[in-house]
Design an enzyme around this catalytic site. Sequence first.
Site, PDB file in Angstrom:
ATOM      1  N   GLY A  45       0.766  -1.243   0.000  1.00 17.28           N
ATOM      2  CA  GLY A  45       0.000   0.000   0.000  1.00 17.28           C
ATOM      3  C   GLY A  45       0.792   1.284   0.000  1.00 17.28           C
ATOM      4  O   GLY A  45       0.321   2.301  -0.484  1.00 17.28           O
ATOM      5  N   ASP A 104      -3.863   1.822  11.364  1.00 14.36           N
ATOM      6  CA  ASP A 104      -5.225   1.459  11.724  1.00 14.36           C
ATOM      7  C   ASP A 104      -5.220   0.957  13.169  1.00 14.36           C
ATOM      8  O   ASP A 104      -5.082   1.745  14.104  1.00 14.36           O
ATOM      9  CB  ASP A 104      -5.689   0.385  10.729  1.00 14.36           C
ATOM     10  N   LYS A 132      -5.783   6.461  11.454  1.00 15.34           N
ATOM     11  CA  LYS A 132      -7.171   6.185  11.827  1.00 15.34           C
ATOM     12  C   LYS A 132      -7.199   5.892  13.328  1.00 15.34           C
ATOM     13  O   LYS A 132      -7.324   4.747  13.747  1.00 15.34           O
ATOM     14  CB  LYS A 132      -7.635   4.968  11.025  1.00 15.34           C
ATOM     15  N   ASP A 160      -5.574  -0.399  -1.481  1.00 10.95           N
ATOM     16  CA  ASP A 160      -6.400  -1.247  -2.322  1.00 10.95           C
ATOM     17  C   ASP A 160      -7.539  -1.900  -1.550  1.00 10.95           C
ATOM     18  O   ASP A 160      -7.579  -1.892  -0.332  1.00 10.95           O
ATOM     19  CB  ASP A 160      -5.546  -2.361  -2.921  1.00 10.95           C
TER      20      ASP A 160
END
Length: 180
Positions: A45, A104, A132, A160
Amino acid sequence: MLLEKDIQEVLFTQEELEKRVRELAAQITADYQGKEIILISVLRGSFIFMADLCRSIDLDCTVDFMAVSSYGGGTSSTGQVQITKDLSGDISGKHVIVVEDILDSGNTLSYLLKLLEQRKPASIRLCTLLDKPERRTKPVEVSYSGFTIPDAFVVGYGLDYAEHYRGLPYIGILKPEVYS
């Protein structure tokens, strides 16, 4: 583009991403004056983000890559971290910046940073494009953060879903019906 029909909302435009990457690069350049750094991209990513960041940093820097997974094929972390590609070179005594697309839960990065710390770098810092925080279950110190985002499933600019959407030039929220 065919994939754009699956995007609920554009969070960050190509121009906003370019501007923020230049700002992060300027911060890193100022912090590491006179030092050589190695950027470690956490694949897959972060490859686009790291390429743009590397080109914008005004210092001599090298790059390496790791592939780490805790998602399996799903949309949330399993908590089980697996190294699928390790670094090519030795990082002992080097100034390391781990470049990640999104922070995350913190499970993967917490594990990865501890692993890299055992390899005795001169310093190690984390640069993440997206943070996040509401999903965090493990504490992770971020030195360079691009944007704080809500708890939504985002794609584009390297991120993705099932290996699709990486090539979008912006970051958008994927419509829930696409992945549910």
